[in-house]
Design a protein around this motif. Sequence first.
Motif, mmCIF file in Angstrom:
data_model
loop_
_atom_site.group_PDB
_atom_site.id
_atom_site.type_symbol
_atom_site.label_atom_id
_atom_site.label_comp_id
_atom_site.label_asym_id
_atom_site.label_seq_id
_atom_site.Cartn_x
_atom_site.Cartn_y
_atom_site.Cartn_z
ATOM 1 N N LEU A 40 -41.435 8.256 75.584
ATOM 2 C CA LEU A 40 -41.082 8.447 74.181
ATOM 3 C C LEU A 40 -39.641 8.059 73.861
ATOM 4 O O LEU A 40 -39.368 7.526 72.792
ATOM 5 N N ASP A 41 -38.722 8.337 74.772
ATOM 6 C CA ASP A 41 -37.320 8.007 74.479
ATOM 7 C C ASP A 41 -36.953 6.578 74.883
ATOM 8 O O ASP A 41 -35.838 6.125 74.665
ATOM 9 N N GLY A 42 -37.897 5.866 75.488
ATOM 10 C CA GLY A 42 -37.688 4.462 75.818
ATOM 11 C C GLY A 42 -36.928 4.200 77.108
ATOM 12 O O GLY A 42 -36.748 3.059 77.492
ATOM 13 N N THR A 43 -36.488 5.250 77.783
ATOM 14 C CA THR A 43 -35.731 5.035 79.024
ATOM 15 C C THR A 43 -36.627 4.612 80.170
ATOM 16 O O THR A 43 -36.193 3.918 81.074
ATOM 17 N N GLU A 44 -37.863 5.072 80.123
ATOM 18 C CA GLU A 44 -38.837 4.804 81.184
ATOM 19 C C GLU A 44 -38.299 5.197 82.549
ATOM 20 O O GLU A 44 -38.543 4.510 83.552
ATOM 21 N N ARG A 45 -37.536 6.294 82.589
ATOM 22 C CA ARG A 45 -36.971 6.794 83.851
ATOM 23 C C ARG A 45 -37.132 8.300 83.918
ATOM 24 O O ARG A 45 -36.901 8.995 82.943
ATOM 25 N N ILE A 46 -37.495 8.778 85.090
ATOM 26 C CA ILE A 46 -37.516 10.213 85.349
ATOM 27 C C ILE A 46 -36.251 10.509 86.141
ATOM 28 O O ILE A 46 -36.061 9.969 87.233
ATOM 29 N N THR A 47 -35.395 11.321 85.559
ATOM 30 C CA THR A 47 -34.129 11.650 86.201
ATOM 31 C C THR A 47 -34.045 13.152 86.463
ATOM 32 O O THR A 47 -34.804 13.932 85.896
ATOM 33 N N LYS A 48 -33.105 13.520 87.292
ATOM 34 C CA LYS A 48 -32.884 14.939 87.572
ATOM 35 C C LYS A 48 -32.496 15.670 86.288
ATOM 36 O O LYS A 48 -32.928 16.799 86.053
ATOM 37 N N THR A 49 -31.717 15.035 85.446
ATOM 38 C CA THR A 49 -31.313 15.637 84.178
ATOM 39 C C THR A 49 -32.520 15.920 83.306
ATOM 40 O O THR A 49 -32.639 16.997 82.725
ATOM 41 N N THR A 50 -33.426 14.960 83.223
ATOM 42 C CA THR A 50 -34.644 15.149 82.437
ATOM 43 C C THR A 50 -35.489 16.272 83.010
ATOM 44 O O THR A 50 -35.960 17.145 82.277
ATOM 45 N N LEU A 51 -35.655 16.269 84.317
ATOM 46 C CA LEU A 51 -36.459 17.313 84.962
ATOM 47 C C LEU A 51 -35.836 18.694 84.781
ATOM 48 O O LEU A 51 -36.534 19.676 84.552
ATOM 49 N N HIS A 52 -34.511 18.760 84.851
ATOM 50 C CA HIS A 52 -33.825 20.046 84.739
ATOM 51 C C HIS A 52 -33.987 20.658 83.344
ATOM 52 O O HIS A 52 -33.981 21.872 83.192
ATOM 53 N N ALA A 53 -34.155 19.824 82.332
ATOM 54 C CA ALA A 53 -34.290 20.309 80.958
ATOM 55 C C ALA A 53 -35.666 20.907 80.666
ATOM 56 O O ALA A 53 -35.850 21.578 79.654
ATOM 57 N N ILE A 54 -36.622 20.698 81.549
ATOM 58 C CA ILE A 54 -37.992 21.159 81.323
ATOM 59 C C ILE A 54 -38.158 22.571 81.872
ATOM 60 O O ILE A 54 -37.853 22.840 83.023
ATOM 61 N N ARG A 55 -38.665 23.459 81.019
ATOM 62 C CA ARG A 55 -38.918 24.829 81.452
ATOM 63 C C ARG A 55 -40.173 24.866 82.309
ATOM 64 O O ARG A 55 -41.155 24.192 82.034
ATOM 65 N N LEU A 56 -40.114 25.684 83.341
ATOM 66 C CA LEU A 56 -41.252 25.843 84.243
ATOM 67 C C LEU A 56 -41.945 27.158 83.963
ATOM 68 O O LEU A 56 -41.527 27.934 83.103
ATOM 69 N N ASP A 57 -42.992 27.443 84.732
ATOM 70 C CA ASP A 57 -43.664 28.716 84.607
ATOM 71 C C ASP A 57 -42.712 29.841 85.039
ATOM 72 O O ASP A 57 -41.698 29.614 85.688
ATOM 73 N N HIS A 58 -43.027 31.037 84.647
ATOM 74 C CA HIS A 58 -42.146 32.192 84.850
ATOM 75 C C HIS A 58 -41.738 32.388 86.308
ATOM 76 O O HIS A 58 -40.560 32.574 86.607
ATOM 77 N N LEU A 59 -42.684 32.339 87.221
ATOM 78 C CA LEU A 59 -42.368 32.578 88.630
ATOM 79 C C LEU A 59 -41.395 31.534 89.174
ATOM 80 O O LEU A 59 -40.419 31.872 89.841
ATOM 81 N N ALA A 60 -41.642 30.287 88.882
ATOM 82 C CA ALA A 60 -40.755 29.232 89.366
ATOM 83 C C ALA A 60 -39.363 29.392 88.766
ATOM 84 O O ALA A 60 -38.360 29.234 89.461
ATOM 85 N N GLU A 61 -39.274 29.708 87.479
ATOM 86 C CA GLU A 61 -37.967 29.906 86.847
ATOM 87 C C GLU A 61 -37.229 31.090 87.474
ATOM 88 O O GLU A 61 -36.029 31.039 87.667
ATOM 89 N N GLN A 62 -37.947 32.141 87.799
ATOM 90 C CA GLN A 62 -37.316 33.318 88.396
ATOM 91 C C GLN A 62 -36.829 33.056 89.814
ATOM 92 O O GLN A 62 -35.828 33.602 90.242
ATOM 93 N N ARG A 63 -37.542 32.215 90.549
ATOM 94 C CA ARG A 63 -37.201 31.980 91.952
ATOM 95 C C ARG A 63 -36.208 30.851 92.151
ATOM 96 O O ARG A 63 -35.629 30.718 93.218
#
Length: 76
Positions: A40-63
């Motif tokens: 969608l943003d046209g970068t066509e790249r998966i980066t650590k910054t992009t991944l870090h901005a995504i919220r995970l399920d509760h258990l993963a976020e807590q751990r």
Amino acid sequence: MRHRRPGTLPRLAPYLHQRTADRIGSLARPNRQAAITALLDGTERITKTTLHAIRLDHLAEQRYRPHTRPRSTNSP
């Protein structure tokens, strides 16, 4: 993704492993959402910054505890 460089996601494996608390179910969301964001943003790249901005399920976020370097103490 046209501009994908081979090996990009495997380099992020240690981060993903730690962030998802070694749970395969927690891994699906950030990968899918990062891929959608990259298209969608046209970068066509998966980066650590992009991944870090995504919220995970509760258990993963807590751990998730990012590795940080211990602060050096300068004792007199």
